[in-house]
Design an enzyme around this catalytic site. Structure first.
Site, mmCIF file in Angstrom:
data_model
loop_
_atom_site.group_PDB
_atom_site.id
_atom_site.type_symbol
_atom_site.label_atom_id
_atom_site.label_comp_id
_atom_site.label_asym_id
_atom_site.label_seq_id
_atom_site.Cartn_x
_atom_site.Cartn_y
_atom_site.Cartn_z
ATOM 1 N N TYR A 1 42.103 180.107 78.866
ATOM 2 C CA TYR A 1 42.156 180.856 77.610
ATOM 3 C C TYR A 1 42.541 179.913 76.483
ATOM 4 O O TYR A 1 42.974 178.776 76.705
ATOM 5 C CB TYR A 1 43.142 182.030 77.699
ATOM 6 C CG TYR A 1 44.604 181.646 77.628
ATOM 7 C CD1 TYR A 1 45.290 181.640 76.412
ATOM 8 C CD2 TYR A 1 45.329 181.306 78.771
ATOM 9 C CE1 TYR A 1 46.633 181.298 76.332
ATOM 10 C CE2 TYR A 1 46.671 180.970 78.706
ATOM 11 C CZ TYR A 1 47.320 180.961 77.489
ATOM 12 O OH TYR A 1 48.649 180.614 77.409
ATOM 13 N N CYS A 2 42.382 180.388 75.256
ATOM 14 C CA CYS A 2 42.732 179.596 74.080
ATOM 15 C C CYS A 2 43.089 180.569 72.975
ATOM 16 O O CYS A 2 43.837 181.523 73.202
ATOM 17 C CB CYS A 2 41.582 178.675 73.701
ATOM 18 S SG CYS A 2 40.003 179.524 73.438
ATOM 19 N N ASN A 3 42.541 180.390 71.785
ATOM 20 C CA ASN A 3 42.745 181.354 70.714
ATOM 21 C C ASN A 3 41.687 182.450 70.735
ATOM 22 O O ASN A 3 41.989 183.616 70.524
ATOM 23 C CB ASN A 3 42.734 180.648 69.351
ATOM 24 C CG ASN A 3 44.028 179.921 69.065
ATOM 25 O OD1 ASN A 3 45.108 180.506 69.114
ATOM 26 N ND2 ASN A 3 43.944 178.633 68.773
ATOM 27 N N TRP B 1 44.477 184.318 73.443
ATOM 28 C CA TRP B 1 45.785 184.519 72.804
ATOM 29 C C TRP B 1 45.707 185.499 71.645
ATOM 30 O O TRP B 1 46.687 186.179 71.323
ATOM 31 C CB TRP B 1 46.340 183.180 72.336
ATOM 32 C CG TRP B 1 47.746 183.255 71.840
ATOM 33 C CD1 TRP B 1 48.196 183.052 70.575
ATOM 34 C CD2 TRP B 1 48.914 183.571 72.616
ATOM 35 N NE1 TRP B 1 49.562 183.217 70.505
ATOM 36 C CE2 TRP B 1 50.032 183.537 71.748
ATOM 37 C CE3 TRP B 1 49.126 183.873 73.965
ATOM 38 C CZ2 TRP B 1 51.325 183.793 72.178
ATOM 39 C CZ3 TRP B 1 50.418 184.133 74.396
ATOM 40 C CH2 TRP B 1 51.499 184.096 73.503
#
Length: 309
Positions: A263-265, A293
């Site tokens: 995952y990331c932004n 996120w």
């Protein structure tokens, strides 16, 4: 359910159940129908001499495309590939919408499609589109190593004319991107052998920066910044040698025997980690948490952690 953290490999934190455990979702072990890969500037130049190639320019600024692009390249801003759903921004569109867009662009399903970014910072746009096309089972998807910058630096052809691509009939089904939902992530907290990989910059992981409502990371996630997989070559970035990448991930306990959720932004940075692990290193079970996120941080009922690893 009470959670405990248990070490499974040096440097890695796996999610372990304090009471019962359940296997990962069945689709986690389903291999992709096709696997994208990278292509060098030399190899692409050879393909272009041998016959027409469909290229997609995903540089962020359309004016950069207007000033010059690879011969035959159509422009696509990757923000057209996402939209708000249920109030949450940057969610995936439905398969029919993607199929209509790709058909309108003239993307074929039975020929090579080469995607390139600027090459200096935005490889994530190229890997995100590659991840989507692979979800449709497209068998010939490639990402240009070094992007536009390296192509231009090598004084290869750059044009201002637009390609006249006829519309195609891009199929809308099946569409099975290797993705994980919020529910999949919550189930992971009660499963064994699941690793969460946070692809954001270290300061965002630590909670020192970020645009979302809360700062930090999902508990137990390992921080592997996506740009750490790249090395500067000329003015563009290319992937590091495969064995160097493999050793870097293994040192963090991110190994092929694990069920990995990145995952990331907003899924684009995570798609780069997915590309590296799944397509370049051959890891069998890698998914992208699409909400990332942006979704997690807004939910105040969900736990977060702050601090560096």
């Amino acid at each position: 359910m009470q959670r405990t953290w248990s070490r499974c490999l040096p440097g890695a934190l796996c999610l372990a159940a304090a009471c019962s455990s359940s296997p990962p979702p069945s689709d986690a072990a389903t291999p992709a129908v096709s696997l994208p890969r990278t292509v060098s500037t030399d190899e692409l130049a050879t393909w272009m001499r041998d016959g027409p190639i469909v290229l997609v320019d995903v540089r962020t600024d359309v004016f950069a495309y207007l000033q010059g692009h690879l011969p035959g390249a159509a422009y696509l801003n990757t923000e057209t590939l996402r939209a708000t759903r249920g109030g949450i921004p940057t969610r995936l569109l439905d398969a029919g919408t993607y199929a209509a867009l790709f058909s309108r662009m003239g993307l074929p399903f039975d020929r090579r499609v080469v995607i390139y970014s600027a090459g200096e910072t935005r490889n994530i746009d190229a890997t995100f589109l590659a991840w989507l096309l692979a979800g449709f089972g497209h068998a010939q998807v490639f990402v240009l190593e070094g992007g536009f910058f390296n192509w231009q630096l090598e004084q290869r052809p750059v044009v201002g004319e637009y390609p006249r691509l006829a519309e195609t009939r891009f199929p809308a089904e099946p569409f099975r991107p290797e993705q994980a939902s919020l529910e999949d992530l919550q189930r992971a907290f009660s499963g064994d052998g699941v690793i969460l990989v946070d692809a954001r910059p270290p300061d965002q992981y630590a909670g020192e920066a970020g645009a979302q409502l809360r700062h930090g990371h999902i508990p137990g996630a390992i921080n592997h910044y996506w740009q750490d997989d790249l090395a500067l070559e000329g003015f563009g970035y290319v992937w590091k040698p495969r064995e160097q990448l493999r050793a870097s991930y293994a040192a963090q306990g991110i190994t092929p025997d694990k069920d990995i959720i990145a995952y990331c932004n907003s899924a684009t940075e995570a798609s780069h980690v997915h590309f590296t692990l799944r397509y370049l290193l051959g890891y069998p079970r890698v998914r992208v948490y699409v909400g990332s996120w942006t979704e997690w941080a807004e939910r105040k009922d969900l736990p977060i952690e702050v601090g560096k690893p």
